[in-house]
Design a protein around this motif. Sequence first.
Motif, PDB file in Angstrom:
ATOM      1  N   GLY A 253       0.797  -1.174   0.038  1.00 59.83           N
ATOM      2  CA  GLY A 253      -0.115  -0.110  -0.102  1.00 59.83           C
ATOM      3  C   GLY A 253       0.694   1.188  -0.051  1.00 59.83           C
ATOM      4  O   GLY A 253       0.170   2.236   0.180  1.00 59.83           O
ATOM      5  N   ALA A 254       2.009   1.034  -0.380  1.00 60.52           N
ATOM      6  CA  ALA A 254       2.903   2.251  -0.171  1.00 60.52           C
ATOM      7  C   ALA A 254       2.351   3.277  -1.405  1.00 60.52           C
ATOM      8  O   ALA A 254       2.284   2.826  -2.554  1.00 60.52           O
ATOM      9  N   THR A 255       2.463   4.607  -1.057  1.00 65.42           N
ATOM     10  CA  THR A 255       2.137   5.685  -2.048  1.00 65.42           C
ATOM     11  C   THR A 255       3.353   6.130  -2.837  1.00 65.42           C
ATOM     12  O   THR A 255       3.182   6.702  -3.587  1.00 65.42           O
ATOM     13  N   HIS A 256       4.658   5.950  -2.111  1.00 65.11           N
ATOM     14  CA  HIS A 256       5.869   6.336  -2.527  1.00 65.11           C
ATOM     15  C   HIS A 256       6.884   5.499  -2.173  1.00 65.11           C
ATOM     16  O   HIS A 256       6.676   4.791  -1.101  1.00 65.11           O
ATOM     17  N   ILE A 257       8.007   5.400  -2.651  1.00 61.83           N
ATOM     18  CA  ILE A 257       9.091   4.846  -2.544  1.00 61.83           C
ATOM     19  C   ILE A 257      10.189   5.730  -2.719  1.00 61.83           C
ATOM     20  O   ILE A 257      10.199   6.538  -3.853  1.00 61.83           O
ATOM     21  N   SER A 258      11.437   5.715  -2.063  1.00 63.04           N
ATOM     22  CA  SER A 258      12.516   6.084  -2.359  1.00 63.04           C
ATOM     23  C   SER A 258      13.769   5.288  -2.436  1.00 63.04           C
ATOM     24  O   SER A 258      13.849   4.206  -1.775  1.00 63.04           O
ATOM     25  N   ILE A 259      14.647   5.382  -3.670  1.00 72.25           N
ATOM     26  CA  ILE A 259      15.787   4.567  -3.780  1.00 72.25           C
ATOM     27  C   ILE A 259      16.863   5.336  -2.983  1.00 72.25           C
ATOM     28  O   ILE A 259      17.262   6.631  -3.271  1.00 72.25           O
ATOM     29  N   ASN A 260      17.720   4.434  -2.165  1.00 73.14           N
ATOM     30  CA  ASN A 260      18.710   4.931  -1.207  1.00 73.14           C
ATOM     31  C   ASN A 260      19.991   4.341  -1.550  1.00 73.14           C
ATOM     32  O   ASN A 260      20.154   3.204  -1.576  1.00 73.14           O
ATOM     33  N   THR A 261      20.835   5.383  -2.244  1.00 71.66           N
ATOM     34  CA  THR A 261      22.494   4.771  -2.744  1.00 71.66           C
ATOM     35  C   THR A 261      23.553   4.894  -1.815  1.00 71.66           C
ATOM     36  O   THR A 261      24.615   4.660  -2.054  1.00 71.66           O
ATOM     37  N   MET A 262      23.061   5.325  -0.586  1.00 74.87           N
ATOM     38  CA  MET A 262      24.131   5.649   0.554  1.00 74.87           C
ATOM     39  C   MET A 262      24.552   4.430   0.800  1.00 74.87           C
ATOM     40  O   MET A 262      23.825   3.611   0.978  1.00 74.87           O
ATOM     41  N   LYS A 263      25.735   4.433   1.508  1.00 76.86           N
ATOM     42  CA  LYS A 263      26.460   3.177   2.117  1.00 76.86           C
ATOM     43  C   LYS A 263      26.468   1.972   1.181  1.00 76.86           C
ATOM     44  O   LYS A 263      26.447   0.815   1.380  1.00 76.86           O
ATOM     45  N   ALA A 264      26.470   2.278  -0.275  1.00 78.64           N
ATOM     46  CA  ALA A 264      26.464   1.189  -1.202  1.00 78.64           C
ATOM     47  C   ALA A 264      27.874   1.147  -1.834  1.00 78.64           C
ATOM     48  O   ALA A 264      28.232   0.513  -2.961  1.00 78.64           O
ATOM     49  N   GLY A 265      28.908   1.851  -1.127  1.00 75.07           N
ATOM     50  CA  GLY A 265      30.302   1.846  -1.779  1.00 75.07           C
ATOM     51  C   GLY A 265      30.471   2.658  -3.062  1.00 75.07           C
ATOM     52  O   GLY A 265      31.367   2.524  -3.765  1.00 75.07           O
ATOM     53  N   LEU A 266      29.457   3.627  -3.382  1.00 76.68           N
ATOM     54  CA  LEU A 266      29.771   4.697  -4.638  1.00 76.68           C
ATOM     55  C   LEU A 266      30.694   5.979  -3.916  1.00 76.68           C
ATOM     56  O   LEU A 266      30.275   6.462  -2.804  1.00 76.68           O
ATOM     57  N   ARG A 267      31.346   6.108  -4.921  1.00 78.77           N
ATOM     58  CA  ARG A 267      32.374   6.975  -4.487  1.00 78.77           C
ATOM     59  C   ARG A 267      32.282   8.352  -5.090  1.00 78.77           C
ATOM     60  O   ARG A 267      33.174   9.512  -4.906  1.00 78.77           O
TER      61      ARG A 267
END
Length: 288
Positions: A253-267
């Motif tokens: 039932g989520a109306t929104h989602i957000s994609i979180n790229t923090m702490k994924a080893g991206l520099r």
Amino acid sequence: MRIGVVFPQTEIGPDAGAVRAYGQGVEELGYRHLMVYDHVVGADPAVHQGWQGPYNIETTFHEPMVLFGYLAALTSLELVTAIIILPQRQTALVAKQAAEVDLLSAGRFRLGVGLWNPVEYEALGQDFTTRGRRIEEQVELMRRLWTEPSVTFDGTYDRVTGAGLAPLPVQRPIPVWFGAQSPAAYRRAGRLADGWFPQMSPGPKLDEAKAMIDEAAAQAGRDPSKLGMEGRVNWTGDAEELDDLAGRWRESGATHISINTMKAGLRSVDEHLSALETAAETLALRKH
């Protein structure tokens, strides 16, 4: 279900050009909103022995309201705080800042609010022990300030006598969403919030939390189906896993989602945007 991103506060650094490139890049990829975490000061673990927080004095944080004033001129994204630590701030000042961001973004603003740690409250001159009671009063006052030209309010923590904001925001009132991760917070969200940010993934715990929120909303004479819910999906490099979790959020039932790229080893900003491009391509297959 609207899909946005979590601004990589702790990794994007102080370069304004990087902030601009990230915001504009996210919009070009087709995301709808940008969510920003908030901390004013970080705790020094050398002073606060046994510090257990995920952030400290070395963790970078752009101030959300100032950041949004900048990004409002550069993108057409919805701008979302998730969350502003409201009880450590002056209520009328937050209402004014929120109204300004709402104006500059042409009504593309959502104010997420919540509670945090005593170190910041001390630095900002507020009482940590009253935070739960105070946030309820603050939300009531802010909504009046956003909708009434002249407000008189005599509360436990705030007093306003014949004063108002000018200009008023585009949204009257601005949507207020709550961070929630305890029974008391769930009940508060049900009574007062326009939406909420779960601190867990879809499953039995989410179902229990949502049931508490829906019950509190109904008891307050509100329609639970009108409350938004924004899930968070952490990027691990596995597009299939992301696709599956996004689908589970939709089913929950989520109306929104957000994609979180923090702490994924991206520099770098480019690496964050590359991951988000893959995520966008994957999620587009679901035609959200």
